[in-house]
Design a protein around this motif. Sequence first.
Motif, PDB file in Angstrom:
ATOM      1  N   PRO A  56      -8.887   3.433  -0.009  1.00  0.00           N
ATOM      2  CA  PRO A  56      -8.214   3.672   1.273  1.00  0.00           C
ATOM      3  C   PRO A  56      -7.553   5.045   1.389  1.00  0.00           C
ATOM      4  CG  PRO A  56      -7.803   1.441   0.558  1.00  0.00           C
ATOM      5  CD  PRO A  56      -8.528   2.141  -0.574  1.00  0.00           C
ATOM      6  N   GLY A  57      -7.078   5.620   0.282  1.00  0.00           N
ATOM      7  CA  GLY A  57      -6.446   6.930   0.322  1.00  0.00           C
ATOM      8  C   GLY A  57      -7.417   8.086   0.177  1.00  0.00           C
ATOM      9  N   GLY A  58      -8.715   7.796   0.055  1.00  0.00           N
ATOM     10  CA  GLY A  58      -9.716   8.836  -0.110  1.00  0.00           C
ATOM     11  C   GLY A  58     -10.454   8.689  -1.426  1.00  0.00           C
ATOM     12  N   PRO A  59     -11.345   9.634  -1.734  1.00  0.00           N
ATOM     13  CA  PRO A  59     -12.152   9.530  -2.952  1.00  0.00           C
ATOM     14  C   PRO A  59     -11.292   9.732  -4.210  1.00  0.00           C
ATOM     15  CG  PRO A  59     -12.639  11.575  -1.799  1.00  0.00           C
ATOM     16  CD  PRO A  59     -11.693  10.804  -0.942  1.00  0.00           C
ATOM     17  N   ARG A 113      -1.771   6.417  -3.507  1.00  0.00           N
ATOM     18  CA  ARG A 113      -0.815   7.310  -2.875  1.00  0.00           C
ATOM     19  C   ARG A 113      -0.927   7.197  -1.367  1.00  0.00           C
ATOM     20  NH1 ARG A 113      -2.268  11.734  -7.206  1.00  0.00           N
ATOM     21  NH2 ARG A 113      -4.274  10.932  -6.741  1.00  0.00           N
ATOM     22  N   GLY A 114       0.026   7.783  -0.697  1.00  0.00           N
ATOM     23  CA  GLY A 114       0.003   7.824   0.755  1.00  0.00           C
ATOM     24  C   GLY A 114       0.152   6.441   1.355  1.00  0.00           C
ATOM     25  N   PRO A 115      -0.390   6.244   2.566  1.00  0.00           N
ATOM     26  CA  PRO A 115      -0.242   4.948   3.248  1.00  0.00           C
ATOM     27  C   PRO A 115      -0.786   3.783   2.426  1.00  0.00           C
ATOM     28  CG  PRO A 115      -1.117   6.596   4.756  1.00  0.00           C
ATOM     29  CD  PRO A 115      -1.084   7.222   3.390  1.00  0.00           C
ATOM     30  N   GLY A 120       0.599  -2.178  -1.619  1.00  0.00           N
ATOM     31  CA  GLY A 120       0.986  -2.891  -2.838  1.00  0.00           C
ATOM     32  C   GLY A 120       0.069  -4.042  -3.173  1.00  0.00           C
ATOM     33  N   GLY A 121       0.656  -5.261  -3.214  1.00  0.00           N
ATOM     34  CA  GLY A 121      -0.094  -6.463  -3.583  1.00  0.00           C
ATOM     35  C   GLY A 121      -1.246  -6.752  -2.646  1.00  0.00           C
ATOM     36  N   LEU A 122      -1.111  -6.385  -1.379  1.00  0.00           N
ATOM     37  CA  LEU A 122      -2.211  -6.599  -0.437  1.00  0.00           C
ATOM     38  C   LEU A 122      -3.435  -5.804  -0.875  1.00  0.00           C
ATOM     39  CD1 LEU A 122      -3.441  -7.695   2.155  1.00  0.00           C
ATOM     40  CD2 LEU A 122      -2.403  -5.764   3.369  1.00  0.00           C
ATOM     41  N   ALA A 123      -3.220  -4.569  -1.321  1.00  0.00           N
ATOM     42  CA  ALA A 123      -4.340  -3.747  -1.797  1.00  0.00           C
ATOM     43  C   ALA A 123      -5.027  -4.422  -2.976  1.00  0.00           C
ATOM     44  CB  ALA A 123      -3.851  -2.352  -2.191  1.00  0.00           C
TER      45      ALA A 123
END
Length: 145
Positions: A56-59, A113-115, A120-123
């Motif tokens: 989600p934060g990029g590569p 990192r970032g948004p 957190g746990g959801l990720a």
Amino acid sequence: MAFQMAVEIAAPADHVFAHVADVMTMPQWYSAVRSARHLGGGPGVGGRYEVVRELPGGPVRNEVEVTSFEPGREITLTSRTGPTPFVYRYVVDGTPDGSRVTLDGHISGEGLRGPAALLGGLAERLFSKGMKDNLEHLRRIIEAG
């Protein structure tokens, strides 16, 4: 976060294991993996790979090492660098109708990192769901021949 999941595949265990144990095939069936490059060692314990994943934060780049290997049956991949530390242990067993791949995994979102870090746990739960989808995709690819 630890998780376990399995998928039944209508193909011989040795064929399934050959596909799972070849890290270079990951971009074909693991949705987040964009590329894999062999760095050295192996083909069993000690094999090292650079795996580029889209998160989600990029590569992100992870150096991944084969930390256990039983030919034809089991392989463990452990991230050595990069965000979202993980350990994935794949076990392939023969069944009357083909084979069963069991994934015992542990993954952490601590390096995000970032948004994405705010999830957190959801990720971590999303990673787990993604891995189930990846195993289903692996099944479809192998069964399609």
